[in-house]
Write an enzyme that holds these catalytic residues in place. Structure first.
Site, PDB file in Angstrom:
ATOM      1  N   LYS B 172      -2.411  12.526  -6.641  1.00  0.00           N
ATOM      2  CA  LYS B 172      -3.125  11.281  -6.942  1.00  0.00           C
ATOM      3  C   LYS B 172      -4.356  11.155  -6.062  1.00  0.00           C
ATOM      4  CE  LYS B 172      -4.191   7.102  -8.340  1.00  0.00           C
ATOM      5  NZ  LYS B 172      -3.464   5.861  -8.404  1.00  0.00           N
ATOM      6  N   LYS B 240      -9.142   1.487  -1.522  1.00  0.00           N
ATOM      7  CA  LYS B 240      -7.860   1.709  -0.843  1.00  0.00           C
ATOM      8  C   LYS B 240      -7.432   3.169  -0.964  1.00  0.00           C
ATOM      9  CE  LYS B 240      -3.888   1.467  -2.725  1.00  0.00           C
ATOM     10  NZ  LYS B 240      -2.612   1.219  -3.420  1.00  0.00           N
TER      11      LYS B 240
END
Lengths: 294, 294
Positions: B172, B240
């Protein structure tokens, strides 16, 4: 109907491109500074010319495929150049990747002489040239574009008219920006994967299914994993292309921090002796500074 | 056969994901700090739980879909957490995007208790969650992956087992690196096109046919041209994600200059009040510093 084509510049790209035109039945008159290159095409049925001017004589379309802006300018506007031989109605198609400023300058000179020029740089590299699957991005008058479209379609698959003079070069410049930064992105990601203990090949595969999908991930990602840096698209040429972009960005005022970053990374590849490596070799700099290898 | 699922975290992603599991016939026990979110799922047939622990009770699979590493840690390992309720054979699937360090820490605690955790972050955003077309990248034991695969396939289309614990998060992270830098690449290219007098829409179209092709060019390029920054994937979340990447890069020593560059650009979007814009809004910084607008 176009029958006679002059073709100038018989390098790694020009040779197969001119070959496709011969196979399609055009009468092609070829010129290159290297006689050996001309002879290859003559053996395929082309007519050899002794100068750019001679190649352009009696041609309805003159194509240039040359390695630098200054060479295009000399070949078109210089002594024994193309402009001196172009007949009324003839169209010059410069398929080289040249600076936007030079392209606009040459186009203006051609227009002043009552003639037409199209800038039509390509993407797809030597494989695209050999397989006649190049993307061709064209700037210049729409009517001329329509007239030469059948010729361009013998060399490429995606032939797009972008807009006025110079806009083909702008499109190519944009293409090279996106490709360069995407290669850098894939390189950073795969080295990150490796150093975090994951298999870069598995990661590439997973990313192909989502928003990270790209032709660069597919092709250059695979090259990185195989450490196969036989070109393909050479660092040397991509470096030249980003020089063109950054020069134009400076001229008109565009903020391109990512492009500037990658242009610095080409310099590190030059330091490694890698100017003739495939441009996916960007990853070698990332590997070196991360002390690992994919 | 898995029948009972606990689902914790019913935000923009978790709500449709849990909905798909209900529609597929699973018994789903849901928890979220916001009672109103739980009630939405209860109205669709879910069972409401009063704590993460309660949601995990009697479940063969417990899924967490939470916005931050610290929250995942608290929900799993904290008081009234998932770990306290997991029965022998139960599998925890954390589908949140969390730090690789945190993931490995939680996985180790779960393993120590004789249980199994998979890290299975997703790509595809709220649209992917709603349409059940998410890419799901999974780390952890292969046997557990095979067991929960039918459950994951109710929520996503590309479900890939990458490797051991944490490798889903690594995948990811890689995905977010590639997407971020590709957005920046497309933004720089389109602004360059505009300032050089070419039509960005035409340029995008031409690039889609060549090496510059990507999902980002297709989707985010179109958003930039339309100046449509309604998310989609929020700047806040991508910011983030790159924080997680750069933290891990620092931990293991990876040189990521392009990723670092884009992480700075998120800061400029924060300065513009754009944390809730779509991440394609990267182009607004490029526009601002180039004094133009697409």
């Amino acid at each position: 109907m176009i029958k006679n084509i002059g073709f100038i510049g018989l390098g790694i790209m020009g040779t197969p491109m001119a070959g496709h035109l011969l196979k399609a039945g055009y009468r092609v008159c070829v010129y290159d500074v290297a006689a050996v290159q001309r002879e290859k095409l003559v053996a395929q049925g082309a007519i050899g010319a002794g100068s750019p001017k001679e190649a352009a004589q009696s041609a309805e379309v003159i194509i240039t495929m040359l390695p630098a802006s200054a060479i295009v300018e000399a070949v078109v506007l210089g002594e024994n150049g193309v402009l001196g031989a172009m007949e009324k109605g003839a169209i010059l198609i410069d398929m080289s990747t040249t600076s936007i400023t030079t392209t606009k300058k040459i186009a203006a000179a051609i227009e002043k002489a009552g003639l037409v020029m199209l800038d039509a740089p390509v993407s797809g590299g030597d494989v695209g040239a050999i397989e006649a699957t190049l993307s061709i991005m064209v700037g210049g008058p729409e009517a001329a574009f329509q007239k030469v479209l059948p010729v361009l379609q013998k060399m490429g698959r995606n032939v797009t008219h972008i807009g006025g003079a110079g806009s083909g070069q702008v499109a190519k410049a944009c293409n090279q920006v996106v490709v360069a930064m995407t290669i850098q992105a894939v390189g950073e990601a795969l080295v990150f994967a490796k150093k975090n203990g994951a298999d870069p090949a598995k990661i590439r595969e997973a990313m192909m299914g989502g928003f990270a999908q790209s032709r660069v991930l597919e092709l250059h990602g695979q090259r990185m994993i195989e450490h196969n840096f036989i070109p393909g698209g050479k660092v040397r040429l991509h470096q030249k292309d980003l020089d063109i972009v950054l020069e134009a960005a400076k001229d008109v005022g565009v903020y391109m921090p990512g492009t500037a970053l990658v242009s610095q990374i080409w310099n590190s590849l030059a330091a490694m002796g890698g100017l003739d490596w495939d441009h996916s070799a960007i990853v070698r700099g990332i590997e070196l500074l991360s002390q690992t290898q994919l």
